[in-house]
Design a protein around this motif. Sequence first.
Motif, PDB file in Angstrom:
ATOM      1  N   ASP A 125       0.885  -1.199   0.016  1.00 57.91           N
ATOM      2  CA  ASP A 125       0.112   0.013  -0.055  1.00 57.91           C
ATOM      3  C   ASP A 125       0.776   1.084  -0.141  1.00 57.91           C
ATOM      4  O   ASP A 125       1.506   1.447   0.899  1.00 57.91           O
ATOM      5  CB  ASP A 125      -0.939   0.095   0.936  1.00 57.91           C
ATOM      6  N   SER A 126       0.818   2.203  -1.069  1.00 61.05           N
ATOM      7  CA  SER A 126       1.758   3.061  -1.212  1.00 61.05           C
ATOM      8  C   SER A 126       1.279   4.144  -0.145  1.00 61.05           C
ATOM      9  O   SER A 126       2.408   4.992   0.326  1.00 61.05           O
ATOM     10  CB  SER A 126       1.814   3.802  -2.547  1.00 61.05           C
ATOM     11  N   ASN A 127       0.022   4.243   0.139  1.00 60.55           N
ATOM     12  CA  ASN A 127      -0.281   5.335   1.315  1.00 60.55           C
ATOM     13  C   ASN A 127       0.514   4.914   2.505  1.00 60.55           C
ATOM     14  O   ASN A 127       0.852   5.791   3.423  1.00 60.55           O
ATOM     15  CB  ASN A 127      -1.492   5.318   1.402  1.00 60.55           C
ATOM     16  N   VAL A 128       0.417   3.546   2.949  1.00 60.80           N
ATOM     17  CA  VAL A 128       0.906   3.244   4.314  1.00 60.80           C
ATOM     18  C   VAL A 128       2.575   3.539   4.248  1.00 60.80           C
ATOM     19  O   VAL A 128       3.162   3.835   5.108  1.00 60.80           O
ATOM     20  CB  VAL A 128       0.696   1.562   4.409  1.00 60.80           C
ATOM     21  N   CYS A 129       2.982   3.176   2.827  1.00 62.28           N
ATOM     22  CA  CYS A 129       4.760   3.435   3.043  1.00 62.28           C
ATOM     23  C   CYS A 129       4.928   4.622   3.146  1.00 62.28           C
ATOM     24  O   CYS A 129       6.030   5.115   3.821  1.00 62.28           O
ATOM     25  CB  CYS A 129       5.155   2.770   1.791  1.00 62.28           C
ATOM     26  N   ALA A 130       4.179   5.676   2.666  1.00 59.76           N
ATOM     27  CA  ALA A 130       4.409   7.353   2.692  1.00 59.76           C
ATOM     28  C   ALA A 130       4.289   7.578   3.934  1.00 59.76           C
ATOM     29  O   ALA A 130       5.059   8.405   4.412  1.00 59.76           O
ATOM     30  CB  ALA A 130       3.547   7.837   1.552  1.00 59.76           C
ATOM     31  N   LYS A 131       3.327   7.140   4.607  1.00 60.21           N
ATOM     32  CA  LYS A 131       3.013   7.428   6.170  1.00 60.21           C
ATOM     33  C   LYS A 131       4.369   7.094   7.031  1.00 60.21           C
ATOM     34  O   LYS A 131       4.622   7.694   7.594  1.00 60.21           O
ATOM     35  CB  LYS A 131       1.730   6.981   6.582  1.00 60.21           C
ATOM     36  N   ILE A 144       0.400   3.201  12.430  1.00 58.37           N
ATOM     37  CA  ILE A 144       0.157   3.103  11.122  1.00 58.37           C
ATOM     38  C   ILE A 144       0.224   1.574  10.502  1.00 58.37           C
ATOM     39  O   ILE A 144      -0.852   1.371   9.823  1.00 58.37           O
ATOM     40  CB  ILE A 144       1.305   3.625  10.420  1.00 58.37           C
ATOM     41  N   ALA A 148      -3.642  -0.102   9.324  1.00 56.72           N
ATOM     42  CA  ALA A 148      -3.674  -0.394   7.988  1.00 56.72           C
ATOM     43  C   ALA A 148      -4.862  -0.632   7.305  1.00 56.72           C
ATOM     44  O   ALA A 148      -5.525  -1.654   8.034  1.00 56.72           O
ATOM     45  CB  ALA A 148      -2.321  -0.767   7.224  1.00 56.72           C
TER      46      ALA A 148
END
Length: 154
Positions: A125-131, A144, A148
């Motif tokens: 999940d790119s959003n999880v990695c960005a966070k 986080i 998720a």
Amino acid sequence: MELTSILKPEAVKIIGKATSKKRLFQSLGEVVSACYDLRSDDSVEALQERENLGPTGVGHGVALPHARIKGLDSVCGVFLKIESPIDFDSVDRQPVDLVFALFAPLDSGVDHLKALALVSRTMRDSNVCAKLRANTDSATLHAILTEAPSIQAA
């Protein structure tokens, strides 16, 4: 299965750098030893044996090393955020800065696979990695990961 059942808050760490994959595995071994009462040497050896079968760097700066360990009762995890990314022989040849390691009992069978699938979905999940990359507090990183959207395994 949920990440909260696999990942203790104290098993989430931020490290400045790891000079090599071997040194990273030693850091993972130290954390798993402290958090789950496993022998560090056994953990490092098991990770290295698995890595010899093929790299566990899945791309986009993420690695998912995993191993089966004798004497372990249930699947457990360690998450490390590396401030200075390292070469990990990833499929996309990009350096790794997010590492979620899984340790499973020798006879865990489907539980190991479910845990690996859950962690893989979460870390894809790119959003999880960005966070994860935007935060520098271990407790926040744990929150986080465990909150998720891909929290439920099949």
